[in-house]
Write a protein that holds these residues in place. Structure first.
Motif, PDB file in Angstrom:
ATOM      1  N   VAL A  56       0.858  -1.190   0.000  1.00  0.00           N
ATOM      2  CA  VAL A  56       0.000   0.000   0.000  1.00  0.00           C
ATOM      3  C   VAL A  56       0.892   1.238   0.000  1.00  0.00           C
ATOM      4  CG1 VAL A  56      -1.638   1.405   1.335  1.00  0.00           C
ATOM      5  CG2 VAL A  56      -1.979  -1.062   1.171  1.00  0.00           C
ATOM      6  N   LEU A  57       0.623   2.143  -0.941  1.00  0.00           N
ATOM      7  CA  LEU A  57       1.281   3.449  -0.960  1.00  0.00           C
ATOM      8  C   LEU A  57       0.216   4.490  -1.256  1.00  0.00           C
ATOM      9  CD1 LEU A  57       3.839   5.182  -0.813  1.00  0.00           C
ATOM     10  CD2 LEU A  57       4.160   4.794  -3.268  1.00  0.00           C
ATOM     11  N   HIS A  58      -0.134   5.263  -0.222  1.00  0.00           N
ATOM     12  CA  HIS A  58      -1.170   6.286  -0.349  1.00  0.00           C
ATOM     13  C   HIS A  58      -0.623   7.645   0.079  1.00  0.00           C
ATOM     14  CE1 HIS A  58      -4.840   3.312  -0.112  1.00  0.00           C
ATOM     15  NE2 HIS A  58      -4.138   3.192  -1.210  1.00  0.00           N
ATOM     16  N   ILE A  59      -1.344   8.711  -0.308  1.00  0.00           N
ATOM     17  CA  ILE A  59      -0.964  10.063   0.106  1.00  0.00           C
ATOM     18  C   ILE A  59      -2.009  10.599   1.083  1.00  0.00           C
ATOM     19  CG2 ILE A  59       0.237  10.450  -2.085  1.00  0.00           C
ATOM     20  CD1 ILE A  59      -2.226  12.396  -2.714  1.00  0.00           C
ATOM     21  N   ASP A  60      -1.839  11.871   1.470  1.00  0.00           N
ATOM     22  CA  ASP A  60      -2.750  12.460   2.453  1.00  0.00           C
ATOM     23  C   ASP A  60      -3.413  13.702   1.849  1.00  0.00           C
ATOM     24  OD1 ASP A  60      -4.083  13.082   4.797  1.00  0.00           O
ATOM     25  OD2 ASP A  60      -2.299  13.275   6.028  1.00  0.00           O
ATOM     26  N   ASN A  61      -3.197  14.856   2.417  1.00  0.00           N
ATOM     27  CA  ASN A  61      -3.930  16.068   2.035  1.00  0.00           C
ATOM     28  C   ASN A  61      -3.516  16.629   0.672  1.00  0.00           C
ATOM     29  OD1 ASN A  61      -5.371  16.239   4.530  1.00  0.00           O
ATOM     30  ND2 ASN A  61      -3.449  16.866   5.478  1.00  0.00           N
ATOM     31  N   VAL A  62      -4.512  17.218   0.005  1.00  0.00           N
ATOM     32  CA  VAL A  62      -4.288  17.840  -1.294  1.00  0.00           C
ATOM     33  C   VAL A  62      -5.037  19.172  -1.337  1.00  0.00           C
ATOM     34  CG1 VAL A  62      -4.786  17.656  -3.773  1.00  0.00           C
ATOM     35  CG2 VAL A  62      -3.938  15.657  -2.524  1.00  0.00           C
ATOM     36  N   LYS A  77      -1.445  12.111 -12.604  1.00  0.00           N
ATOM     37  CA  LYS A  77      -1.150  10.899 -13.382  1.00  0.00           C
ATOM     38  C   LYS A  77      -0.089  10.047 -12.688  1.00  0.00           C
ATOM     39  CE  LYS A  77      -0.985  13.169 -17.556  1.00  0.00           C
ATOM     40  NZ  LYS A  77      -0.751  13.307 -19.004  1.00  0.00           N
ATOM     41  N   ALA A  78       0.911  10.704 -12.100  1.00  0.00           N
ATOM     42  CA  ALA A  78       1.983   9.977 -11.403  1.00  0.00           C
ATOM     43  C   ALA A  78       1.449   9.282 -10.152  1.00  0.00           C
ATOM     44  CB  ALA A  78       3.110  10.935 -11.030  1.00  0.00           C
ATOM     45  N   ILE A  79       0.554   9.945  -9.434  1.00  0.00           N
ATOM     46  CA  ILE A  79      -0.045   9.346  -8.232  1.00  0.00           C
ATOM     47  C   ILE A  79      -0.826   8.089  -8.625  1.00  0.00           C
ATOM     48  CG2 ILE A  79      -1.796   9.689  -6.418  1.00  0.00           C
ATOM     49  CD1 ILE A  79      -0.873  12.684  -6.370  1.00  0.00           C
ATOM     50  N   THR A  84      -0.996   2.873  -4.892  1.00  0.00           N
ATOM     51  CA  THR A  84      -1.859   1.696  -5.004  1.00  0.00           C
ATOM     52  C   THR A  84      -3.335   2.117  -4.954  1.00  0.00           C
ATOM     53  OG1 THR A  84      -1.679   1.369  -2.609  1.00  0.00           O
ATOM     54  CG2 THR A  84      -0.142   0.136  -3.995  1.00  0.00           C
ATOM     55  N   PRO A  85      -4.242   1.297  -5.518  1.00  0.00           N
ATOM     56  CA  PRO A  85      -5.667   1.650  -5.567  1.00  0.00           C
ATOM     57  C   PRO A  85      -6.260   1.877  -4.164  1.00  0.00           C
ATOM     58  CG  PRO A  85      -5.209  -0.218  -7.001  1.00  0.00           C
ATOM     59  CD  PRO A  85      -3.963   0.020  -6.204  1.00  0.00           C
ATOM     60  N   GLY A  86      -7.345   2.673  -4.135  1.00  0.00           N
ATOM     61  CA  GLY A  86      -7.971   3.019  -2.863  1.00  0.00           C
ATOM     62  C   GLY A  86      -7.443   4.325  -2.300  1.00  0.00           C
ATOM     63  N   ASN A  87      -6.591   4.984  -3.060  1.00  0.00           N
ATOM     64  CA  ASN A  87      -5.933   6.224  -2.625  1.00  0.00           C
ATOM     65  C   ASN A  87      -6.922   7.399  -2.616  1.00  0.00           C
ATOM     66  OD1 ASN A  87      -3.752   7.743  -1.838  1.00  0.00           O
ATOM     67  ND2 ASN A  87      -2.716   7.702  -3.818  1.00  0.00           N
ATOM     68  N   GLY A 128      -8.605  -0.439  -9.860  1.00  0.00           N
ATOM     69  CA  GLY A 128      -7.310  -1.102  -9.871  1.00  0.00           C
ATOM     70  C   GLY A 128      -7.464  -2.596  -9.695  1.00  0.00           C
ATOM     71  N   GLU A 129      -6.336  -3.271  -9.523  1.00  0.00           N
ATOM     72  CA  GLU A 129      -6.339  -4.740  -9.469  1.00  0.00           C
ATOM     73  C   GLU A 129      -7.070  -5.290  -8.246  1.00  0.00           C
ATOM     74  OE1 GLU A 129      -2.460  -3.201  -7.725  1.00  0.00           O
ATOM     75  OE2 GLU A 129      -3.663  -2.801  -9.513  1.00  0.00           O
ATOM     76  N   ASN A 130      -7.219  -4.479  -7.185  1.00  0.00           N
ATOM     77  CA  ASN A 130      -7.940  -4.968  -5.996  1.00  0.00           C
ATOM     78  C   ASN A 130      -9.437  -4.603  -6.036  1.00  0.00           C
ATOM     79  OD1 ASN A 130      -7.930  -2.258  -5.465  1.00  0.00           O
ATOM     80  ND2 ASN A 130      -6.721  -2.366  -3.582  1.00  0.00           N
ATOM     81  N   GLY A 131      -9.875  -4.041  -7.168  1.00  0.00           N
ATOM     82  CA  GLY A 131     -11.292  -3.693  -7.320  1.00  0.00           C
ATOM     83  C   GLY A 131     -11.650  -2.295  -6.859  1.00  0.00           C
ATOM     84  N   MET A 132     -10.711  -1.627  -6.171  1.00  0.00           N
ATOM     85  CA  MET A 132     -10.978  -0.265  -5.703  1.00  0.00           C
ATOM     86  C   MET A 132     -10.570   0.746  -6.776  1.00  0.00           C
ATOM     87  SD  MET A 132      -9.633  -0.553  -1.776  1.00  0.00           S
ATOM     88  CE  MET A 132     -10.615   0.751  -1.098  1.00  0.00           C
ATOM     89  N   HIS A 133     -11.224   1.906  -6.741  1.00  0.00           N
ATOM     90  CA  HIS A 133     -10.847   2.974  -7.667  1.00  0.00           C
ATOM     91  C   HIS A 133      -9.429   3.433  -7.322  1.00  0.00           C
ATOM     92  CE1 HIS A 133     -15.008   3.304  -9.109  1.00  0.00           C
ATOM     93  NE2 HIS A 133     -15.321   3.028  -7.862  1.00  0.00           N
ATOM     94  N   LYS A 134      -8.672   3.774  -8.352  1.00  0.00           N
ATOM     95  CA  LYS A 134      -7.250   4.062  -8.133  1.00  0.00           C
ATOM     96  C   LYS A 134      -7.007   5.296  -7.253  1.00  0.00           C
ATOM     97  CE  LYS A 134      -5.262   1.515 -11.953  1.00  0.00           C
ATOM     98  NZ  LYS A 134      -4.469   1.562 -13.191  1.00  0.00           N
ATOM     99  N   PHE A 135      -7.718   6.391  -7.522  1.00  0.00           N
ATOM    100  CA  PHE A 135      -7.437   7.649  -6.813  1.00  0.00           C
ATOM    101  C   PHE A 135      -8.661   8.549  -6.912  1.00  0.00           C
ATOM    102  CE2 PHE A 135      -4.780  11.804  -7.052  1.00  0.00           C
ATOM    103  CZ  PHE A 135      -4.754  11.938  -5.675  1.00  0.00           C
ATOM    104  N   LEU A 136      -9.297   8.813  -5.778  1.00  0.00           N
ATOM    105  CA  LEU A 136     -10.518   9.623  -5.776  1.00  0.00           C
ATOM    106  C   LEU A 136     -10.415  10.755  -4.751  1.00  0.00           C
ATOM    107  CD1 LEU A 136     -13.382   6.938  -5.919  1.00  0.00           C
ATOM    108  CD2 LEU A 136     -12.505   8.330  -7.802  1.00  0.00           C
TER     109      LEU A 136
END
Length: 221
Positions: A56-62, A77-79, A84-87, A128-136
């Motif tokens: 798992v590699l996720h970010i925080d605030n935007v 696009k890079a994120i 990983t999906p679910g971000n 993504g591959e785990n069924g979750m949306h990649k980045f929302l």
């Protein structure tokens, strides 16, 4: 006091040291705006290269303003590519009411928030591959800010309904009551005046968002 970001090399070094100890799940957290961090694209590339088995590699605030700025789409696009999906891009929108935005000097205008939500969805809404949306996007709403009225809830609902109607996805909506901290702009210009005044409406307002927006969004997710 000045605002400082950690150097990209230092963040990568820390992730790698945890990885070597067996850690596989990471969230690059506690930053004010990932897009404004030191060389964010290179940071993600380095982490993936040096930690190939990361799970798992996720970010925080935007900050939505950064998403619609010059390099915003490139970073988005890079994120999507390296994380990983679910971000989630946690947007501190706080309010869609222009009067509240102005009175509290909030840094995100409603139309900026909408545009940023569109950009993140454009690149991140695929699964993504785990069924979750990649980045929302995730949206934070705060009750009790200066100049809050019943119109504020109407504005919030109008924009949230628009997001649904346009087929855009939100990963989550956080709803909180404002914390009045010492020596802040809020404390000096009204403190908990609006919290006290409107508190009896909050459960109703929160429930309206949960029933009409959240449940529909969860079905889509």
């Amino acid at each position: 006091s000045t605002f400082e970001n950690r150097r990209m090399e230092d963040v990568v070094k820390e992730v790698v040291s945890y990885y070597k100890q067996g850690a596989r799940f990471f969230r690059l957290g506690k930053q004010a705006d990932f897009y404004a961090s030191d060389r964010p694209i290179e940071m993600l590339q380095q982490i993936r290269k040096k930690c190939p088995k990361i799970e798992v590699l996720h970010i925080d605030n935007v900050n939505p303003n950064s998403v619609i700025s010059k390099n915003g789409e490139e970073i988005t696009k890079a994120i999507v590519e390296y994380c990983t999906p679910g971000n989630i891009a946690a947007f501190g929108v706080e309010s869609f009411d222009p009067e509240v935005v102005k009175a509290n000097r909030l840094n995100t205008a409603p139309l900026v928030a909408m545009k940023a939500i569109e950009v993140i969805n454009k690149y991140g809404a695929e699964r993504g591959e785990n069924g979750m949306h990649k980045f929302l996007p995730g949206i934070n709403i705060i009750f009790g800010l200066l100049k809050e009225t019943k119109q504020t809830q109407k504005e919030n609902m109008n924009y949230l309904q628009r997001i649904l109607d346009e087929g855009l996805l939100l990963r989550r909506i956080n709803i909180r009551q404002v914390a009045v901290l010492p020596d802040t702009f809020l404390e000096k210009h009204g403190g908990n005046k609006y919290l006290r005044k409107n508190k009896h409406l909050y459960w109703k307002w929160r429930n309206e968002i949960r029933q009409k927006i959240d449940f529909e969004m969860l079905k889509r997710l």
